[in-house]
Design an enzyme around this catalytic site. Structure first.
Site, PDB file in Angstrom:
ATOM      1  N   ASN A  18     -25.580  14.497  11.781  1.00 43.07           N
ATOM      2  CA  ASN A  18     -27.032  14.404  11.948  1.00 43.07           C
ATOM      3  C   ASN A  18     -27.600  15.705  12.496  1.00 43.07           C
ATOM      4  O   ASN A  18     -28.692  16.124  12.119  1.00 43.07           O
ATOM      5  CB  ASN A  18     -27.395  13.230  12.856  1.00 43.07           C
ATOM      6  CG  ASN A  18     -27.536  11.931  12.098  1.00 43.07           C
ATOM      7  OD1 ASN A  18     -28.342  11.826  11.175  1.00 43.07           O
ATOM      8  ND2 ASN A  18     -26.741  10.935  12.464  1.00 43.07           N
ATOM      9  N   ARG A  69     -20.518   7.762  36.468  1.00 43.22           N
ATOM     10  CA  ARG A  69     -21.532   7.944  35.425  1.00 43.22           C
ATOM     11  C   ARG A  69     -22.778   8.603  36.010  1.00 43.22           C
ATOM     12  O   ARG A  69     -23.408   9.451  35.379  1.00 43.22           O
ATOM     13  CB  ARG A  69     -21.880   6.579  34.817  1.00 43.22           C
ATOM     14  CG  ARG A  69     -22.679   6.643  33.533  1.00 43.22           C
ATOM     15  CD  ARG A  69     -22.953   5.244  32.999  1.00 43.22           C
ATOM     16  NE  ARG A  69     -21.744   4.490  32.728  1.00 43.22           N
ATOM     17  CZ  ARG A  69     -21.035   4.582  31.600  1.00 43.22           C
ATOM     18  NH1 ARG A  69     -21.411   5.420  30.656  1.00 43.22           N
ATOM     19  NH2 ARG A  69     -19.956   3.843  31.425  1.00 43.22           N
ATOM     20  N   MET A  94     -22.009   9.555  22.476  1.00 39.35           N
ATOM     21  CA  MET A  94     -21.388   8.254  22.746  1.00 39.35           C
ATOM     22  C   MET A  94     -21.233   8.004  24.243  1.00 39.35           C
ATOM     23  O   MET A  94     -20.132   7.867  24.770  1.00 39.35           O
ATOM     24  CB  MET A  94     -20.033   8.169  22.032  1.00 39.35           C
ATOM     25  CG  MET A  94     -20.112   8.406  20.533  1.00 39.35           C
ATOM     26  SD  MET A  94     -21.231   7.255  19.696  1.00 39.35           S
ATOM     27  CE  MET A  94     -20.295   5.744  19.840  1.00 39.35           C
ATOM     28  N   ILE A  96     -23.127   5.675  27.498  1.00 40.38           N
ATOM     29  CA  ILE A  96     -24.155   4.772  28.021  1.00 40.38           C
ATOM     30  C   ILE A  96     -24.836   5.499  29.179  1.00 40.38           C
ATOM     31  O   ILE A  96     -24.173   5.965  30.117  1.00 40.38           O
ATOM     32  CB  ILE A  96     -23.539   3.443  28.493  1.00 40.38           C
ATOM     33  CG1 ILE A  96     -22.954   2.690  27.295  1.00 40.38           C
ATOM     34  CG2 ILE A  96     -24.599   2.592  29.200  1.00 40.38           C
ATOM     35  CD1 ILE A  96     -22.208   1.419  27.681  1.00 40.38           C
ATOM     36  N   ASN A 111     -33.039   8.466  19.790  1.00 41.78           N
ATOM     37  CA  ASN A 111     -31.664   8.144  19.422  1.00 41.78           C
ATOM     38  C   ASN A 111     -31.665   7.579  18.010  1.00 41.78           C
ATOM     39  O   ASN A 111     -32.686   7.061  17.536  1.00 41.78           O
ATOM     40  CB  ASN A 111     -31.076   7.113  20.389  1.00 41.78           C
ATOM     41  CG  ASN A 111     -29.622   6.785  20.069  1.00 41.78           C
ATOM     42  OD1 ASN A 111     -28.815   7.689  19.838  1.00 41.78           O
ATOM     43  ND2 ASN A 111     -29.283   5.516  20.041  1.00 41.78           N
ATOM     44  N   HIS A 113     -29.409   4.878  15.623  1.00 42.76           N
ATOM     45  CA  HIS A 113     -28.412   3.813  15.768  1.00 42.76           C
ATOM     46  C   HIS A 113     -28.163   3.169  14.413  1.00 42.76           C
ATOM     47  O   HIS A 113     -29.127   2.777  13.731  1.00 42.76           O
ATOM     48  CB  HIS A 113     -28.906   2.765  16.765  1.00 42.76           C
ATOM     49  CG  HIS A 113     -27.905   1.669  17.013  1.00 42.76           C
ATOM     50  ND1 HIS A 113     -26.775   1.859  17.777  1.00 42.76           N
ATOM     51  CD2 HIS A 113     -27.856   0.385  16.567  1.00 42.76           C
ATOM     52  CE1 HIS A 113     -26.084   0.733  17.814  1.00 42.76           C
ATOM     53  NE2 HIS A 113     -26.712  -0.163  17.087  1.00 42.76           N
ATOM     54  N   LEU A 148     -29.765  -0.528  26.478  1.00 42.84           N
ATOM     55  CA  LEU A 148     -28.911   0.050  25.446  1.00 42.84           C
ATOM     56  C   LEU A 148     -29.434  -0.278  24.057  1.00 42.84           C
ATOM     57  O   LEU A 148     -29.554  -1.454  23.701  1.00 42.84           O
ATOM     58  CB  LEU A 148     -27.469  -0.460  25.601  1.00 42.84           C
ATOM     59  CG  LEU A 148     -26.477   0.015  24.544  1.00 42.84           C
ATOM     60  CD1 LEU A 148     -26.264   1.522  24.649  1.00 42.84           C
ATOM     61  CD2 LEU A 148     -25.151  -0.732  24.688  1.00 42.84           C
ATOM     62  N   GLN A 177     -28.794   7.827   4.732  1.00 41.73           N
ATOM     63  CA  GLN A 177     -30.159   7.530   5.164  1.00 41.73           C
ATOM     64  C   GLN A 177     -30.444   8.083   6.560  1.00 41.73           C
ATOM     65  O   GLN A 177     -31.584   8.457   6.857  1.00 41.73           O
ATOM     66  CB  GLN A 177     -30.412   6.019   5.117  1.00 41.73           C
ATOM     67  CG  GLN A 177     -30.343   5.427   3.720  1.00 41.73           C
ATOM     68  CD  GLN A 177     -31.293   6.109   2.772  1.00 41.73           C
ATOM     69  OE1 GLN A 177     -32.465   6.326   3.086  1.00 41.73           O
ATOM     70  NE2 GLN A 177     -30.793   6.476   1.599  1.00 41.73           N
TER      71      GLN A 177
END
Length: 210
Positions: A18, A69, A94, A96, A111, A113, A148, A177
């Site tokens: 991407n 994190r 990747m 969270i 983002n 998805h 998320l 796409q």
């Protein structure tokens, strides 16, 4: 369209296909952005090579070197902000993200998805679509919030699920796409047409319904 280019930082964890689609649109003159940096949480991924090949600054911030994190996200914010971006683009990143991080970039982080959100938040979306017997599958670009894969959708693309499809076959059809709609969403943001307001995505001041 303003002559001022939108400053973008792209976050990756892998191959960066991407990212390449975004670079290609920029170099074709159809996407008025400056990619200030590509940041990865993993070393030696192809996305870093893609960025370097096009002269884009890269940075690796290995999440395994942090105790939590929260510590990683705080350092990542400092690195991102050092490039003064107008928009943060997650392109296969990747991780969270903590609420502190998502709130810091609320309304200026996108983002992509690989599902028709709100269906199949999280991982293994192609497998889940096949197991559910879905007749169509797809991909969503959305603003990032603390939930998320739960921020307001900007644009979706749909693909048919064909008899005999495997996960890899379906993933490849979706990926085609992805490379179309992600640069389009970024273009809308760069043109000042796309924004987030009161938890909703707006295009030309109209609420987006996907």
């Amino acid at each position: 369209m303003s002559d001022q280019q939108l400053r973008v930082v792209v976050l990756i964890s892998g191959s960066g296909s991407n990212l390449q689609a975004i670079i290609d649109e920029k170099e074709a003159g159809t996407l008025p952005i400056e990619i200030c940096a590509v940041i990865s949480n993993k070393e030696d991924v192809r996305g870093l090579e893609r960025a370097s090949h096009h002269g884009i600054p890269t940075k690796v911030l290995d999440h395994k070197h942090f105790n939590s994190r929260e510590e990683f996200d705080q350092e990542l914010m400092l690195v991102i902000d050092s490039f003064c971006p107008d928009l943060v683009v997650l392109a296969g990143f990747m991780r969270i993200l903590t609420p502190e991080f998502t709130n810091h970039y609320l309304g200026r982080m996108l983002n992509i998805h690989p599902s028709l959100l709100p269906k199949y938040q999280g991982l293994h979306t192609h497998k889940r679509a096949l197991e559910a017997g879905d007749k169509e599958h797809g991909v969503t670009v959305h603003f990032v919030t603390a939930e998320l894969d739960g921020g307001p959708a900007v644009i979706q693309a749909r693909v048919p699920v064909l008899d005999g499809d495997t996960e890899s076959m379906l993933a490849a059809r979706v990926l085609e796409q992805e490379h179309v709609i992600y640069p389009r969403a970024i273009l809308w943001f760069a043109e000042g047409r796309l924004r987030m307001c009161n938890g909703q995505a707006l295009l030309d001041d109209q609420i987006i319904h996907v």
